[in-house]
Design a protein around this motif. Sequence first.
Motif, PDB file in Angstrom:
ATOM      1  N   ALA A   1       0.831  -1.206   0.000  1.00 53.96           N
ATOM      2  CA  ALA A   1       0.000   0.000   0.000  1.00 53.96           C
ATOM      3  C   ALA A   1       0.869   1.261   0.000  1.00 53.96           C
ATOM      4  CB  ALA A   1      -0.938   0.000   1.198  1.00 53.96           C
ATOM      5  N   MET A   2       1.942   1.262   0.755  1.00 51.98           N
ATOM      6  CA  MET A   2       2.831   2.428   0.798  1.00 51.98           C
ATOM      7  C   MET A   2       3.489   2.655  -0.560  1.00 51.98           C
ATOM      8  SD  MET A   2       2.420   3.574   3.791  1.00 51.98           S
ATOM      9  CE  MET A   2       0.787   2.894   3.606  1.00 51.98           C
TER      10      MET A   2
ATOM     11  N   ASP B   1      -6.930   4.494  16.809  1.00 56.00           N
ATOM     12  CA  ASP B   1      -6.805   3.321  15.936  1.00 56.00           C
ATOM     13  C   ASP B   1      -6.943   3.670  14.462  1.00 56.00           C
ATOM     14  OD1 ASP B   1      -6.567   1.746  18.173  1.00 56.00           O
ATOM     15  OD2 ASP B   1      -8.692   1.305  18.280  1.00 56.00           O
ATOM     16  N   TYR B   2      -6.688   4.910  14.123  1.00 49.64           N
ATOM     17  CA  TYR B   2      -6.960   5.378  12.760  1.00 49.64           C
ATOM     18  C   TYR B   2      -5.711   5.957  12.116  1.00 49.64           C
ATOM     19  CZ  TYR B   2      -9.604   7.533   8.972  1.00 49.64           C
ATOM     20  OH  TYR B   2     -10.093   7.869   7.750  1.00 49.64           O
ATOM     21  N   LEU B   3      -5.361   5.418  10.956  1.00 50.04           N
ATOM     22  CA  LEU B   3      -4.222   5.886  10.177  1.00 50.04           C
ATOM     23  C   LEU B   3      -4.771   6.662   8.984  1.00 50.04           C
ATOM     24  CD1 LEU B   3      -1.151   5.838   9.609  1.00 50.04           C
ATOM     25  CD2 LEU B   3      -1.510   3.663   8.444  1.00 50.04           C
ATOM     26  N   TYR B   4      -4.357   7.910   8.831  1.00 47.13           N
ATOM     27  CA  TYR B   4      -4.890   8.798   7.803  1.00 47.13           C
ATOM     28  C   TYR B   4      -3.777   9.319   6.908  1.00 47.13           C
ATOM     29  CZ  TYR B   4      -6.831  13.012   5.689  1.00 47.13           C
ATOM     30  OH  TYR B   4      -7.221  13.973   4.795  1.00 47.13           O
TER      31      TYR B   4
ATOM     32  N   LYS C   1      -8.029  -0.869  -1.392  1.00 45.55           N
ATOM     33  CA  LYS C   1      -9.163  -1.452  -0.661  1.00 45.55           C
ATOM     34  C   LYS C   1      -8.820  -2.866  -0.194  1.00 45.55           C
ATOM     35  CE  LYS C   1     -12.791   1.230  -2.878  1.00 45.55           C
ATOM     36  NZ  LYS C   1     -13.956   1.208  -3.796  1.00 45.55           N
ATOM     37  N   LYS C   2      -8.168  -3.621  -1.055  1.00 45.15           N
ATOM     38  CA  LYS C   2      -7.743  -4.982  -0.709  1.00 45.15           C
ATOM     39  C   LYS C   2      -6.793  -4.958   0.498  1.00 45.15           C
ATOM     40  CE  LYS C   2      -5.059  -8.803  -2.612  1.00 45.15           C
ATOM     41  NZ  LYS C   2      -4.306  -9.288  -3.768  1.00 45.15           N
ATOM     42  N   TYR C   3      -5.961  -3.923   0.576  1.00 44.43           N
ATOM     43  CA  TYR C   3      -4.985  -3.812   1.660  1.00 44.43           C
ATOM     44  C   TYR C   3      -5.532  -3.097   2.891  1.00 44.43           C
ATOM     45  CZ  TYR C   3      -1.831  -4.984  -2.192  1.00 44.43           C
ATOM     46  OH  TYR C   3      -1.224  -5.579  -3.270  1.00 44.43           O
ATOM     47  N   GLY C   4      -6.827  -2.789   2.913  1.00 47.97           N
ATOM     48  CA  GLY C   4      -7.445  -2.234   4.117  1.00 47.97           C
ATOM     49  C   GLY C   4      -7.588  -0.729   4.156  1.00 47.97           C
ATOM     50  N   PHE C   5      -7.468  -0.059   3.032  1.00 50.87           N
ATOM     51  CA  PHE C   5      -7.599   1.402   2.985  1.00 50.87           C
ATOM     52  C   PHE C   5      -8.911   1.782   2.300  1.00 50.87           C
ATOM     53  CE2 PHE C   5      -3.167   0.685   3.657  1.00 50.87           C
ATOM     54  CZ  PHE C   5      -2.796   1.709   4.510  1.00 50.87           C
TER      55      PHE C   5
ATOM     56  N   GLY D   1     -11.648  13.774   1.945  1.00 47.71           N
ATOM     57  CA  GLY D   1     -10.866  13.720   0.734  1.00 47.71           C
ATOM     58  C   GLY D   1      -9.673  12.804   0.783  1.00 47.71           C
ATOM     59  N   GLY D   2      -9.271  12.385   1.956  1.00 44.13           N
ATOM     60  CA  GLY D   2      -8.054  11.596   2.084  1.00 44.13           C
ATOM     61  C   GLY D   2      -8.309  10.098   2.101  1.00 44.13           C
ATOM     62  N   ILE D   3      -7.361   9.382   2.678  1.00 42.80           N
ATOM     63  CA  ILE D   3      -7.387   7.916   2.725  1.00 42.80           C
ATOM     64  C   ILE D   3      -7.186   7.486   4.170  1.00 42.80           C
ATOM     65  CG2 ILE D   3      -6.205   5.839   1.959  1.00 42.80           C
ATOM     66  CD1 ILE D   3      -5.323   7.567  -0.492  1.00 42.80           C
ATOM     67  N   GLY D   4      -7.990   6.526   4.616  1.00 42.30           N
ATOM     68  CA  GLY D   4      -7.887   6.058   5.986  1.00 42.30           C
ATOM     69  C   GLY D   4      -7.809   4.541   6.076  1.00 42.30           C
ATOM     70  N   SER D   5      -7.406   4.074   7.263  1.00 39.87           N
ATOM     71  CA  SER D   5      -7.366   2.644   7.535  1.00 39.87           C
ATOM     72  C   SER D   5      -7.414   2.397   9.045  1.00 39.87           C
ATOM     73  CB  SER D   5      -6.092   2.008   6.977  1.00 39.87           C
ATOM     74  OG  SER D   5      -6.077   0.626   7.298  1.00 39.87           O
ATOM     75  N   PHE D   6      -8.140   1.367   9.431  1.00 40.48           N
ATOM     76  CA  PHE D   6      -8.161   0.903  10.822  1.00 40.48           C
ATOM     77  C   PHE D   6      -7.374  -0.412  10.968  1.00 40.48           C
ATOM     78  CE2 PHE D   6     -12.130   3.374  10.574  1.00 40.48           C
ATOM     79  CZ  PHE D   6     -11.925   4.231  11.652  1.00 40.48           C
ATOM     80  N   ARG D   7      -6.840  -0.906   9.887  1.00 34.83           N
ATOM     81  CA  ARG D   7      -6.250  -2.250   9.862  1.00 34.83           C
ATOM     82  C   ARG D   7      -4.878  -2.356  10.531  1.00 34.83           C
ATOM     83  NH1 ARG D   7      -5.111  -5.822   4.412  1.00 34.83           N
ATOM     84  NH2 ARG D   7      -3.932  -7.441   5.438  1.00 34.83           N
ATOM     85  N   TYR D   8      -4.120  -1.297  10.564  1.00 36.25           N
ATOM     86  CA  TYR D   8      -2.700  -1.422  10.910  1.00 36.25           C
ATOM     87  C   TYR D   8      -2.351  -0.985  12.318  1.00 36.25           C
ATOM     88  CZ  TYR D   8      -2.451  -2.673   6.106  1.00 36.25           C
ATOM     89  OH  TYR D   8      -2.648  -3.313   4.917  1.00 36.25           O
TER      90      TYR D   8
END
Length: 69
Positions: free
Chosen positions: A7-8, A26-29, A46-50, A59-66
């Motif tokens: 993802a990075m 618990d939120y990475l933005y 999306k597959k990688y959890g974003f 407008g940005g991108i988030g994830s709770f997975r990591y």
Amino acid sequence: MEDFVKAMQILVKYSKEKYPIHCEHDYLYFNIKWKLISKDDKLLLKKYGFFKDKEYDGGGIGSFRYGSC
């Protein structure tokens, strides 16, 4: 961990900002506009959890997975 690295590698293509990442609880933005990302890269993210962020101006991108910070 491997999915996070993949993802990075995608996200680095879309941001030249010095500090594009924000983390709280618990939120990475990522301050990278979702609309600028190609359709194929969105599917992979999306597959990688974003996902498209709706918390910070939508407008940005988030994830709770990591994990949490």
